[in-house]
Scaffold this motif. Sequence first.
Motif, PDB file in Angstrom:
ATOM      1  N   UNK A  88       0.808  -1.215   0.000  1.00 50.68           N
ATOM      2  CA  UNK A  88       0.000   0.000   0.000  1.00 50.68           C
ATOM      3  C   UNK A  88       0.837   1.258   0.000  1.00 50.68           C
ATOM      4  N   UNK A  89       1.900   1.278   0.811  1.00 52.09           N
ATOM      5  CA  UNK A  89       2.734   2.476   0.914  1.00 52.09           C
ATOM      6  C   UNK A  89       3.443   2.783  -0.401  1.00 52.09           C
ATOM      7  N   UNK A  96       0.867   9.197  -6.062  1.00 58.98           N
ATOM      8  CA  UNK A  96       0.868  10.593  -5.619  1.00 58.98           C
ATOM      9  C   UNK A  96       2.086  11.325  -6.171  1.00 58.98           C
ATOM     10  N   UNK A  97       3.244  10.672  -6.158  1.00 60.33           N
ATOM     11  CA  UNK A  97       4.461  11.288  -6.682  1.00 60.33           C
ATOM     12  C   UNK A  97       4.325  11.593  -8.169  1.00 60.33           C
ATOM     13  N   UNK A 145      -5.726  -0.631  11.651  1.00 61.74           N
ATOM     14  CA  UNK A 145      -5.038   0.638  11.964  1.00 61.74           C
ATOM     15  C   UNK A 145      -3.567   0.641  11.574  1.00 61.74           C
ATOM     16  N   UNK A 146      -2.965  -0.536  11.452  1.00 61.87           N
ATOM     17  CA  UNK A 146      -1.554  -0.637  11.093  1.00 61.87           C
ATOM     18  C   UNK A 146      -1.335  -0.679   9.588  1.00 61.87           C
ATOM     19  N   UNK A 147      -2.369  -1.088   8.838  1.00 65.12           N
ATOM     20  CA  UNK A 147      -2.209  -1.322   7.401  1.00 65.12           C
ATOM     21  C   UNK A 147      -2.890  -0.252   6.556  1.00 65.12           C
ATOM     22  N   UNK A 148      -4.145   0.050   6.849  1.00 64.38           N
ATOM     23  CA  UNK A 148      -4.943   0.938   5.992  1.00 64.38           C
ATOM     24  C   UNK A 148      -4.314   2.317   5.804  1.00 64.38           C
ATOM     25  N   UNK A 151      -2.044   3.073   2.794  1.00 69.40           N
ATOM     26  CA  UNK A 151      -2.581   3.164   1.443  1.00 69.40           C
ATOM     27  C   UNK A 151      -2.939   4.594   1.046  1.00 69.40           C
ATOM     28  N   UNK A 152      -2.558   5.567   1.873  1.00 66.32           N
ATOM     29  CA  UNK A 152      -2.818   6.970   1.559  1.00 66.32           C
ATOM     30  C   UNK A 152      -1.518   7.740   1.337  1.00 66.32           C
TER      31      UNK A 152
END
Length: 281
Positions: A88-89, A96-97, A145-148, A151-152
């Motif tokens: 996701x990251x 975005x980049x 909370x650790x994964x989602x 993804x932003x």
Amino acid sequence: MQAIRLKPKKIIYHLFVAGLAVLMLYPVLWLFMSSFKKSESIFVTAHSLIPDPWVWVNYVIGWEGIGGHSFGTFIMNSLIIVVLSTIGAVLSSALIAYGFARLQFFGKRFWFTCMMLTMMLPHDVVMIPQYILFAKLDWLNSFKPLVVPQYFGIPFFVFLIMQFIRTIPTELDEAAKIDGCSKFGIFFRVILPLITPALATSAIFSFYWRWEDLINPVIYLNKPELYPVSMALKMFLDSETTSNWGAMFAMSVVSLIPVILIFFFFQKYIVQGISTSGLKG
């Protein structure tokens, strides 16, 4: 055969580098050797690297885990968190980049500045608001909370990949556009294959950060069956009874194996990604 002559400067340089290498690797070596010592003698004989006697059972006890869950369960939890978070990251940051590097839109500089400013925010500032948000979403005691949030986009990865994209000639975008590619087509067919070093670098950093993360799992996870490696290692320490340092050190060595393997297999991407992202096209 001609004798090889070493200049004094080179000899001093290599000795200095070797000394630094030994100094940096000594804690890891001490950890490895201490994993074969008895728990009560680890800090008593901290000055000696050689265990006396060798206690191999530390690895067996450590792998049995704590609370009815083997250490393999904790490793699997960490792998799930790390893999999903890294995917996701990297993908979201790359998209975005690409937008910041290639597209023109209203307020581009403003939003880029806002993104960069978030890198200066301490984690303590957003910790409580994030916890309240995830609690209202009923995400506590889960990996969400650790994964989602990964993804932003991660600001550091966005900046790193954006600098790499800027080294790619815009003529490639124009040629792809003439061939009928949309903006997403240009990203997936042209840009994405060319920024592999930056993607790999971001993936490696994400892997390291998520693997060693302790504070976030402590906040959001309360069930032992969901604990990652970082929390499992902490469970070997008990303030009320005797801490099992031998088993903890043994499992610490085991937990270092994925990190070391990732570094040795992908170290060229780290150097290439960071060095190239500092250039401008």
